[in-house]
Design a protein around this motif. Sequence first.
Motif, PDB file in Angstrom:
ATOM      1  N   ARG A 444      47.683  40.618  39.584  1.00 33.69           N
ATOM      2  CA  ARG A 444      46.916  39.497  39.038  1.00 33.69           C
ATOM      3  C   ARG A 444      45.892  38.998  40.055  1.00 33.69           C
ATOM      4  NH1 ARG A 444      50.716  34.047  39.232  1.00 33.69           N
ATOM      5  NH2 ARG A 444      51.537  34.339  41.345  1.00 33.69           N
ATOM      6  N   GLY A 445      46.247  38.993  41.343  1.00 34.66           N
ATOM      7  CA  GLY A 445      45.294  38.565  42.363  1.00 34.66           C
ATOM      8  C   GLY A 445      44.171  39.550  42.542  1.00 34.66           C
ATOM      9  N   ILE A 446      44.483  40.848  42.456  1.00 34.53           N
ATOM     10  CA  ILE A 446      43.445  41.882  42.574  1.00 34.53           C
ATOM     11  C   ILE A 446      42.459  41.775  41.419  1.00 34.53           C
ATOM     12  CG2 ILE A 446      43.023  44.361  42.624  1.00 34.53           C
ATOM     13  CD1 ILE A 446      44.342  43.354  45.146  1.00 34.53           C
ATOM     14  N   LEU A 447      42.972  41.566  40.206  1.00 30.44           N
ATOM     15  CA  LEU A 447      42.104  41.411  39.043  1.00 30.44           C
ATOM     16  C   LEU A 447      41.211  40.181  39.189  1.00 30.44           C
ATOM     17  CD1 LEU A 447      44.575  42.286  36.147  1.00 30.44           C
ATOM     18  CD2 LEU A 447      42.482  43.526  36.711  1.00 30.44           C
ATOM     19  N   GLU A 448      41.791  39.098  39.658  1.00 27.30           N
ATOM     20  CA  GLU A 448      41.010  37.878  39.827  1.00 27.30           C
ATOM     21  C   GLU A 448      39.949  38.071  40.906  1.00 27.30           C
ATOM     22  OE1 GLU A 448      39.984  34.135  38.553  1.00 27.30           O
ATOM     23  OE2 GLU A 448      41.601  35.395  37.771  1.00 27.30           O
ATOM     24  N   PHE A 449      40.289  38.798  41.961  1.00 30.97           N
ATOM     25  CA  PHE A 449      39.324  39.080  43.026  1.00 30.97           C
ATOM     26  C   PHE A 449      38.168  39.915  42.495  1.00 30.97           C
ATOM     27  CE2 PHE A 449      37.905  41.989  46.443  1.00 30.97           C
ATOM     28  CZ  PHE A 449      37.368  41.048  47.322  1.00 30.97           C
ATOM     29  N   PRO A 454      37.207  33.605  43.431  1.00 29.09           N
ATOM     30  CA  PRO A 454      37.848  34.050  44.674  1.00 29.09           C
ATOM     31  C   PRO A 454      38.889  33.067  45.198  1.00 29.09           C
ATOM     32  CG  PRO A 454      35.543  33.445  45.053  1.00 29.09           C
ATOM     33  CD  PRO A 454      35.746  33.490  43.580  1.00 29.09           C
ATOM     34  N   GLU A 455      38.683  31.763  44.995  1.00 33.40           N
ATOM     35  CA  GLU A 455      39.684  30.812  45.478  1.00 33.40           C
ATOM     36  C   GLU A 455      40.990  30.955  44.696  1.00 33.40           C
ATOM     37  OE1 GLU A 455      38.371  26.805  45.873  1.00 33.40           O
ATOM     38  OE2 GLU A 455      36.450  27.357  46.759  1.00 33.40           O
ATOM     39  N   ARG A 456      40.884  31.190  43.401  1.00 30.21           N
ATOM     40  CA  ARG A 456      42.095  31.415  42.621  1.00 30.21           C
ATOM     41  C   ARG A 456      42.730  32.745  43.016  1.00 30.21           C
ATOM     42  NH1 ARG A 456      40.801  31.705  36.611  1.00 30.21           N
ATOM     43  NH2 ARG A 456      40.345  29.497  36.921  1.00 30.21           N
ATOM     44  N   ARG A 483      39.624  38.417  52.396  1.00 28.68           N
ATOM     45  CA  ARG A 483      38.294  38.732  51.869  1.00 28.68           C
ATOM     46  C   ARG A 483      37.885  37.759  50.775  1.00 28.68           C
ATOM     47  NH1 ARG A 483      37.957  45.125  50.777  1.00 28.68           N
ATOM     48  NH2 ARG A 483      35.883  44.474  50.160  1.00 28.68           N
ATOM     49  N   ALA A 484      38.853  37.381  49.931  1.00 29.03           N
ATOM     50  CA  ALA A 484      38.547  36.425  48.869  1.00 29.03           C
ATOM     51  C   ALA A 484      38.109  35.092  49.456  1.00 29.03           C
ATOM     52  CB  ALA A 484      39.763  36.242  47.955  1.00 29.03           C
ATOM     53  N   ALA A 485      38.827  34.635  50.503  1.00 29.69           N
ATOM     54  CA  ALA A 485      38.456  33.378  51.143  1.00 29.69           C
ATOM     55  C   ALA A 485      37.085  33.487  51.795  1.00 29.69           C
ATOM     56  CB  ALA A 485      39.507  33.000  52.187  1.00 29.69           C
TER      57      ALA A 485
END
Length: 919
Positions: A444-449, A454-456, A483-485
């Motif tokens: 789920r985090g990879i998909l959101e990224f 990116p914060e989510r 990387r997201a941050a």
Amino acid sequence: MELFGRHAETAALDELLDRAAGGAGAGLVLWGEPGIGKTALLEYAVAAASDATVLRCRGSRMEAGLAFAALHELLWPVMDRLETLAAPQAAALRGALGLSRDTTNRFLIGAAVLSLVSGLARERPVLVVVDDAQWIDEATAQCLGFLARRVTTDRVVVLLTGHEDPASGPWEGLPALEVVGLADDDARKLVATAVPGADEALADHTIRTAGGNPLALHELPTLDHEPDGDAPLGRSGDLMPVGPRLRRAFAARAAAMTPPARALLLLAAAEDRGDRHVVHRAGAGWGVDTITWDEVLRSGLLRVSGARLEFRHPLIRAAVYDGAPFLNRQAAHRALATALPAGATAERAWHLAAAADGPDEDVAALLEQAAEQCLRRSAGPMAARTLRRAAELSPTPAAAGRRLAAAARAAWDAGRAETARQLLEDAERLCGELPVARLSGGLRGILEFANGRPERAHRYLVCDMAVVPEPRRAVELGTVAVRAAWSAGRPDLQQEALQQVRAVDAGGDPDLSELLPVLRNWWSCYDQTGEVTPTLLGMASGTVGRLGAAAWELLPPVPLVQAWGIEDGLLDVLRVQAAQLRRRHELAALAVVRSQTAVLDLGAGRWGAAEAAAAEGLRLAEEVGADHVATQCHSSLGALAAARGDGRAVAEHTTRILRVSVPRGVRVLSAAAYWHRGRAALFGSRPQEALADLLCLAEPGHEAAHPTCALFAAVDTVEAAVQVGNTDVVEAQVVMVEEWAQRTGATWARAAGHRLRALVQGGAAAEASFRAALDVVGAAGDPFEYARTRLLYGEWLRRARRRADARLQLAGAAEVFDRLGAEPLRARALREQALTERPTAPRVPGPPTAAGLTAQELRVARLAADRLTNREIAAQLLISPRTVGHHLANVYTKLGIASRADLARIDFEGDLRFSTAGD
């Protein structure tokens, strides 16, 4: 309705009607598979023959056994003309049509019909139209064949349609025209007209499945294309559902066959690989013998080629399967599962799944094994579908959720982001978020990224690090969280993710034990709050080169690697990654890698390679639905457009970037868009406009504020500020670059620091800084920025009246800009180079307008005539506003004028001559 792709057919019909109007009648059989558009061509002919008498009928299976039923329908509108026939013919036709008890032979009936139609044709042309002629009764067929072969001297056209080539039977000897499927372009137009608003994916799927059949192109987009739980999903993919019109069109022939023949057709339709031997073994218990095979093959619905079976058209297979009762389909799949050889695990699993009518753990487990085989041969989409079907057959929510989570992972690896998201949501509804995060490896985090906020994504990834069972996967998720941050421009969140990564225990994994110290060295470099020593920096540089065999998630953001100046070896790493991902057909990850390759190629002056990598990454990202990766590719293409002076492309790419990045808070992408716009304005001699965009990168709270981008853009910000005379921001920008250079020793930062210091210094100190910038070891590795330094140095030398030295620098810069295609800066370098040329002739007097202006005075005069202010002229010519005023005063004196308004009346392109003396 408009006919698409039927130019040849309609031209043939027009010619036939034109010739008939002149007395040369004919018959024509239009033949082809059901739904191919024969009826539409008949309607075209009827509309084109607006001045003709039209007689028409349509064959019907229900009336195929009734003699002269179709002839009755055809002649009913002209029954009153029977009185015009000779008595024997009239009596014969009345008897055939049931109007009397008269009996006669069929030849006399045919002659009566010919006489009747010929009589009508003497008044006006006649068009006889017979649709579905394969279903008309035999007596009418013989009569119409008689008519069509004998109207060559009458104003009569006989048009018939059928499914088969009329080489034999009642239409033997008549001209025939096969109607084939539409070409893809015409099929796409038809879909767009039939189903307005159909998305591209649905259109592509419809076109691929329909095989050019217009009826299918009309009906398929309106159906539900989710795979049916009963459908034989195998190596060749989903069996398309068919609607009632298609079912009627294609199933009619099968319905007229014997029960064993229908059983054989159903077995062939359910066996999606076309394995003749498997169908043969399965049919043995269903009464399928040699006679049955002969019947089916003679029908033309099924063909044999060696060991393979294939239907004449894929829609026939779909119609046969879809039209069979559910219990018959179940029985067919069970028979096929039994007939399969021992090693066909996946095929047996699918047949048993198609035969299942409720939860079945044994079949679900077989499907799970089949999915593992798919993953081993990089068939991700098939693995995802197989696991989804396994989930449907799972008897418990826990088992179903586990299989849906695995299906989501397979779909994501195959580049099906939206499918992966839907499967993940389905799994979470069954099992909850954290269990699914563990089962899916934190997907789920990879998909959101990839395409969310990116914060989510950071929040998901940091949370899921604690629940995934494998330490290596936890490190991968933590790396993506950093990387997201960074993408969001949130240093505080970066630190949180870094702490999580550093806290991971290798857990006895020898590969991870070796990799973790390498990563920690790199992340220590990444940590902007820590101290960096030469030893640590060297270790971090080596880190990048050792990640080639690691997952793509472990690779650091390329811009950050460039900022630290440790990108050596990273391109090789990315190439290794790309080759591996291509081999595994992991499109989503490949899009990420290609987008980052483009950034490295751009910085190294390989603009052609950068453009190719960005274009491929963009295509892949759009295909898999990875929005952020697509915007990264737009960023690289926007950077190229800015340097090349393509303002329209810059506007297009940056608009697309901001449309995605601003609402989602992806500040690094928003900053890149502002940076590209600023550079385009700077290279286009619009420094004030450039400065307005570039200052946003360092403005706290701005949507485009991002420290890494602000650092890189400092070279452009300072140059724009110097040109417009805004000294307030210059020193802070220069100091920022110099401090970064001191901290990291990055080649680009050291060269940029010297160059920027030269722009704000004067005298010998400026030259020393320019020379220092050019002498930085490795600075020429970025040819574009190196050439920009030479350009600025050459301009400084020209203003210092050192023409020979200036020409050397400017010529070198112009050559690089020309090679790269950086047209605005090439033109600027050439203009500056022209100003270094010594006068070749003394100044000569001329008429009042030829006042002997110097080259610089002429340039100032032209810009002033275009109503530019002194400050704007100074920015374009890289001189001070005070110098502009001095030049204008000389221009007014030499031209004998008093104001800018007078300048507008001077013909600067005419006989005005000037000298370069005193420039």
